[in-house]
Design an enzyme around this catalytic site. Structure first.
Site, PDB file in Angstrom:
ATOM      1  N   ALA A 163     -58.571   6.860 -18.819  1.00  0.00           N
ATOM      2  CA  ALA A 163     -58.056   6.438 -20.131  1.00  0.00           C
ATOM      3  C   ALA A 163     -57.375   7.625 -20.815  1.00  0.00           C
ATOM      4  O   ALA A 163     -57.928   8.233 -21.729  1.00  0.00           O
ATOM      5  CB  ALA A 163     -59.187   5.889 -20.991  1.00  0.00           C
ATOM      6  N   ARG A 170     -44.124   0.922   4.622  1.00  0.00           N
ATOM      7  CA  ARG A 170     -43.239  -0.242   4.765  1.00  0.00           C
ATOM      8  C   ARG A 170     -42.820  -0.824   3.415  1.00  0.00           C
ATOM      9  O   ARG A 170     -42.005  -1.752   3.378  1.00  0.00           O
ATOM     10  CB  ARG A 170     -43.928  -1.334   5.614  1.00  0.00           C
ATOM     11  CG  ARG A 170     -43.995  -0.991   7.100  1.00  0.00           C
ATOM     12  CD  ARG A 170     -44.428  -2.190   7.934  1.00  0.00           C
ATOM     13  NE  ARG A 170     -45.802  -2.577   7.647  1.00  0.00           N
ATOM     14  CZ  ARG A 170     -46.876  -2.054   8.252  1.00  0.00           C
ATOM     15  NH1 ARG A 170     -46.710  -1.110   9.172  1.00  0.00           N
ATOM     16  NH2 ARG A 170     -48.092  -2.460   7.955  1.00  0.00           N
ATOM     17  N   ASP A 173     -50.603  13.144 -21.836  1.00  0.00           N
ATOM     18  CA  ASP A 173     -51.171  11.791 -21.933  1.00  0.00           C
ATOM     19  C   ASP A 173     -52.511  11.855 -22.666  1.00  0.00           C
ATOM     20  O   ASP A 173     -53.433  11.082 -22.402  1.00  0.00           O
ATOM     21  CB  ASP A 173     -51.334  11.162 -20.549  1.00  0.00           C
ATOM     22  CG  ASP A 173     -51.600   9.651 -20.605  1.00  0.00           C
ATOM     23  OD1 ASP A 173     -51.317   9.043 -21.657  1.00  0.00           O
ATOM     24  OD2 ASP A 173     -52.107   9.105 -19.605  1.00  0.00           O
TER      25      ASP A 173
END
Length: 369
Positions: free
Chosen positions: A297, A215, A262
């Site tokens: 991290a 939703r 990353d």
């Protein structure tokens, strides 16, 4: 002098099983069939990492140029011939000092540019970003940094729900800097508005974002469905379940899905205690987490490992090569220079064995020692 590299050549349109990449003056002069080749190694384009914070025990996040040089060298050894130096949320003074320190490395070609991941991020979705440094986007700060960088600033990640985000996105796009959506609690509508303002990258999709709900689709769906947005994916089996990696890749396609590392300084290093943006990080079994609360991290990933993981997860090798090279190069505005084995581009390539381990790396026509 003309140099030839032969083997199974992965091009943007497929695989030449008996192929040859011809190199002259540091650029690709031809890619063609070479019928005399038998059972050669895989020849793939040099990897393009648009989001990495460090590696090999070195970091980009402190703004130290020698540390940045060493981190870039570490990733080069794993096939990354083009990378952005990603900062984390920091005081403006550190952002300014790092920009000034990294600009010569960009001009030299060691770095392809600077990426600010923050500080204009959501406090609710900050993940391993230091909450002490989070703040609303500032066009004054960004203008000063862009001018100081002299073309070095290439991407900025921000949360579109923060006050001033739309003006910041418009400024970035007008100045030729990629605006990325990440670490955000934005709604579907707010994310679509950011895309309409010019945002064109989703920073490590799913991670640091409001989750999908039937939703309230949230930012993930808005980014996946936007035809002009490239979605970053961390293919390490930690940030994303392989089923979600496959799902996102099937929705976005390899032309809009970019693998990133990353990575933090701990990439390529033993387990132990590290630091990221002023916060303690513990690495155990190769997984980096904040010591205080266990939040992921960054990673200890390299791009060659990301490629292998994606292929093991079911992504076809030619598609995975687009995701580690061609798509990220285009996302950060370098697709006319690097990211594919095609005539006219810089001669960046990686030689892989049949297990997709790195055998040799070439950058600008020269083999990396």
């Amino acid at each position: 002098m003309t140099r030839r590299v032969t083997g199974k050549v992965v091009t943007p349109t497929g695989v030449i099983r008996q192929g040859c990449v011809e190199i002259r003056d540091g650029r690709i002069s031809a890619v063609a069939d070479y019928p005399s080749v038998r059972d050669g190694h895989w020849i793939v384009p040099g990897f393009v990492d648009m989001h990495t914070h460090g590696g090999g025990g070195h970091t980009f996040t402190t703004g130290d140029p020698e540390s940045a040089r060493q981190a870039a060298a570490f990733h080069l050894g794993h096939g990354t011939t083009t990378l952005l130096a990603s900062l984390v949320s920091s005081p403006f003074a550190l952002m300014r000092d790092a920009t000034a320190a990294f600009r010569p490395l960009v001009e030299e070609g060691v770095l392809a540019g600077i990426h600010y991941e923050g500080p204009y991020l959501s406090a609710d979705r900050c993940g391993a970003q230091n909450p002490e440094f989070l703040r609303d986007p500032s066009t004054a700060e960004l203008t000063e940094l862009i001018e100081l960088g002299g073309g070095a600033v290439r991407m900025v990640t921000l949360a579109p729900e923060r006050d001033g985000a739309t003006a910041a996105i418009e400024l970035l796009v007008a100045r030729g800097v990629v605006a990325a959506v990440g670490h955000t609690d934005a709604s579907w509508e707010q994310t679509r508005a950011a895309v309409a303002a010019g945002a064109s990258v989703g920073t490590h999709l799913f991670n640091g974002m409001r989750p999908v709900h039937h939703r309230e689709p949230g930012p993930v769906v808005a980014l996946l469905e936007a035809p002009n947005v490239v979605c970053e994916l961390v293919a390490d089996g930690v940030h994303l379940h392989d089923g979600m990696l496959g799902f996102a890749t099937s929705v976005a396609g390899p032309e809009r899905a970019a693998l990133i590392t990353d990575a933090m300084a701990a990439a390529g290093m033993p387990d132990g205690e590290y630091e990221l943006g002023g916060q303690a990080v513990t690495v155990a079994d190769g997984v980096a987490r904040l010591s205080r609360d266990g939040a992921i991290a960054g990673s200890t990933l390299t791009m060659d490992a990301a490629l292998r993981h994606a292929v093991d997860a079911g992504v076809a090798l030619p598609d995975a090569c687009r995701m580690v090279s061609t798509t990220p190069a285009r996302a950060i505005g370098l697709g006319d220079r690097v990211g594919a084995l095609q005539t006219g581009l810089r001669a960046d390539l990686v030689v892989l064995d049949d297990d997709l381990n790195v055998v040799r790396v070439m950058r600008g026509g020269d083999w990396v020692e």
